[in-house]
Write a protein that holds these residues in place. Sequence first.
Motif, PDB file in Angstrom:
ATOM      1  N   ILE A  25     -32.629   6.917 -77.257  1.00 47.72           N
ATOM      2  CA  ILE A  25     -32.874   7.445 -75.906  1.00 47.72           C
ATOM      3  C   ILE A  25     -34.122   6.791 -75.316  1.00 47.72           C
ATOM      4  O   ILE A  25     -34.139   6.408 -74.143  1.00 47.72           O
ATOM      5  CB  ILE A  25     -33.020   8.978 -75.931  1.00 47.72           C
ATOM      6  N   ALA A  26     -35.168   6.647 -76.111  1.00 48.27           N
ATOM      7  CA  ALA A  26     -36.401   6.000 -75.624  1.00 48.27           C
ATOM      8  C   ALA A  26     -36.107   4.564 -75.189  1.00 48.27           C
ATOM      9  O   ALA A  26     -36.568   4.121 -74.134  1.00 48.27           O
ATOM     10  CB  ALA A  26     -37.483   6.035 -76.702  1.00 48.27           C
ATOM     11  N   VAL A  29     -34.100   4.686 -71.838  1.00 45.77           N
ATOM     12  CA  VAL A  29     -34.929   5.035 -70.683  1.00 45.77           C
ATOM     13  C   VAL A  29     -35.879   3.888 -70.329  1.00 45.77           C
ATOM     14  O   VAL A  29     -36.021   3.537 -69.151  1.00 45.77           O
ATOM     15  CB  VAL A  29     -35.684   6.355 -70.933  1.00 45.77           C
ATOM     16  N   ASP A  30     -36.504   3.288 -71.322  1.00 37.24           N
ATOM     17  CA  ASP A  30     -37.426   2.181 -71.050  1.00 37.24           C
ATOM     18  C   ASP A  30     -36.706   1.002 -70.400  1.00 37.24           C
ATOM     19  O   ASP A  30     -37.178   0.441 -69.403  1.00 37.24           O
ATOM     20  CB  ASP A  30     -38.124   1.730 -72.332  1.00 37.24           C
ATOM     21  N   SER A  31     -35.567   0.627 -70.934  1.00 34.93           N
ATOM     22  CA  SER A  31     -34.796  -0.488 -70.378  1.00 34.93           C
ATOM     23  C   SER A  31     -34.306  -0.158 -68.972  1.00 34.93           C
ATOM     24  O   SER A  31     -34.383  -0.993 -68.057  1.00 34.93           O
ATOM     25  CB  SER A  31     -33.612  -0.798 -71.297  1.00 34.93           C
ATOM     26  N   LYS A  53     -45.473  10.247 -67.608  1.00 33.72           N
ATOM     27  CA  LYS A  53     -44.842  11.558 -67.447  1.00 33.72           C
ATOM     28  C   LYS A  53     -43.383  11.409 -67.038  1.00 33.72           C
ATOM     29  O   LYS A  53     -42.502  12.090 -67.574  1.00 33.72           O
ATOM     30  CB  LYS A  53     -45.593  12.399 -66.419  1.00 33.72           C
ATOM     31  N   LEU A  54     -43.103  10.519 -66.102  1.00 33.19           N
ATOM     32  CA  LEU A  54     -41.727  10.304 -65.656  1.00 33.19           C
ATOM     33  C   LEU A  54     -40.839   9.879 -66.826  1.00 33.19           C
ATOM     34  O   LEU A  54     -39.745  10.423 -67.011  1.00 33.19           O
ATOM     35  CB  LEU A  54     -41.674   9.246 -64.558  1.00 33.19           C
ATOM     36  N   LEU A  55     -41.301   8.935 -67.614  1.00 28.99           N
ATOM     37  CA  LEU A  55     -40.500   8.455 -68.744  1.00 28.99           C
ATOM     38  C   LEU A  55     -40.288   9.569 -69.772  1.00 28.99           C
ATOM     39  O   LEU A  55     -39.194   9.705 -70.328  1.00 28.99           O
ATOM     40  CB  LEU A  55     -41.147   7.229 -69.385  1.00 28.99           C
ATOM     41  N   GLU A  60     -36.336  13.400 -72.025  1.00 30.53           N
ATOM     42  CA  GLU A  60     -35.844  14.763 -72.243  1.00 30.53           C
ATOM     43  C   GLU A  60     -34.494  14.960 -71.555  1.00 30.53           C
ATOM     44  O   GLU A  60     -33.560  15.488 -72.148  1.00 30.53           O
ATOM     45  CB  GLU A  60     -36.838  15.795 -71.710  1.00 30.53           C
ATOM     46  N   PHE A  61     -34.414  14.540 -70.287  1.00 33.60           N
ATOM     47  CA  PHE A  61     -33.171  14.727 -69.546  1.00 33.60           C
ATOM     48  C   PHE A  61     -32.005  14.005 -70.229  1.00 33.60           C
ATOM     49  O   PHE A  61     -30.943  14.585 -70.436  1.00 33.60           O
ATOM     50  CB  PHE A  61     -33.302  14.237 -68.094  1.00 33.60           C
ATOM     51  N   PHE A  62     -32.205  12.736 -70.573  1.00 34.64           N
ATOM     52  CA  PHE A  62     -31.114  11.968 -71.174  1.00 34.64           C
ATOM     53  C   PHE A  62     -30.784  12.461 -72.577  1.00 34.64           C
ATOM     54  O   PHE A  62     -29.629  12.411 -72.983  1.00 34.64           O
ATOM     55  CB  PHE A  62     -31.400  10.466 -71.146  1.00 34.64           C
TER      56      PHE A  62
END
Length: 135
Positions: A25-26, A29-31, A53-55, A60-62
Motif C-alpha cells: 500500500i505504501a 500511494v507513493d507511486s 500527512k496526506l500520504l 489508511e484509506f487505500f
Amino acid sequence: MFFLVMSDDETSGTIYERIGGEEGIAQLVDSFYDKVTADQELKAYFEHVPMDKLLRMQREFFAMATGGPIQYSGRPFRQVHQGLAISRREFQRFVEHLIETLEEFNELSKQDVLDLIAKVNLYADEITNDTNVDG
C-alpha cells in the motif's frame, strides 16, 4: 513460454493481501502521488499540502479500501475537499493516474483494479465541487 496458473487459494484473499499488505500500500500511494503531483492539471492542489500527512491518510484509506485491517482516521472527504473547486474532469485525471498505478502491480488482476476504482468512485460527489452538473 512460461505460464503461471494460480489455484483458487492463490487468488483468494483481499486485494490488500495480494498487493503486499502495508508495504505494498505504501508503494502504491507513493507511486500514485508521484504521478498526481507531476500532473500539470492537478499539481496546484498539492502545493501547500503537508504531504507527509496526506500520504499517511491515503495509505489508511487505500488499506481500508483494499480490505486491510487499517481504518481510515481522517476527516470526511466532503470536509477535506470543501472549497477546492475540484471538477469532475480533474477527479477523472486523478482516477486515471490511479488506474495506471494499479496496473503496474502485477499481483492485481483487472478485476481487482476495477473493484478498487469502483470504491474510489463512490466518493466522487464528496470530492468534486462542480456547480454546473448536467443531469
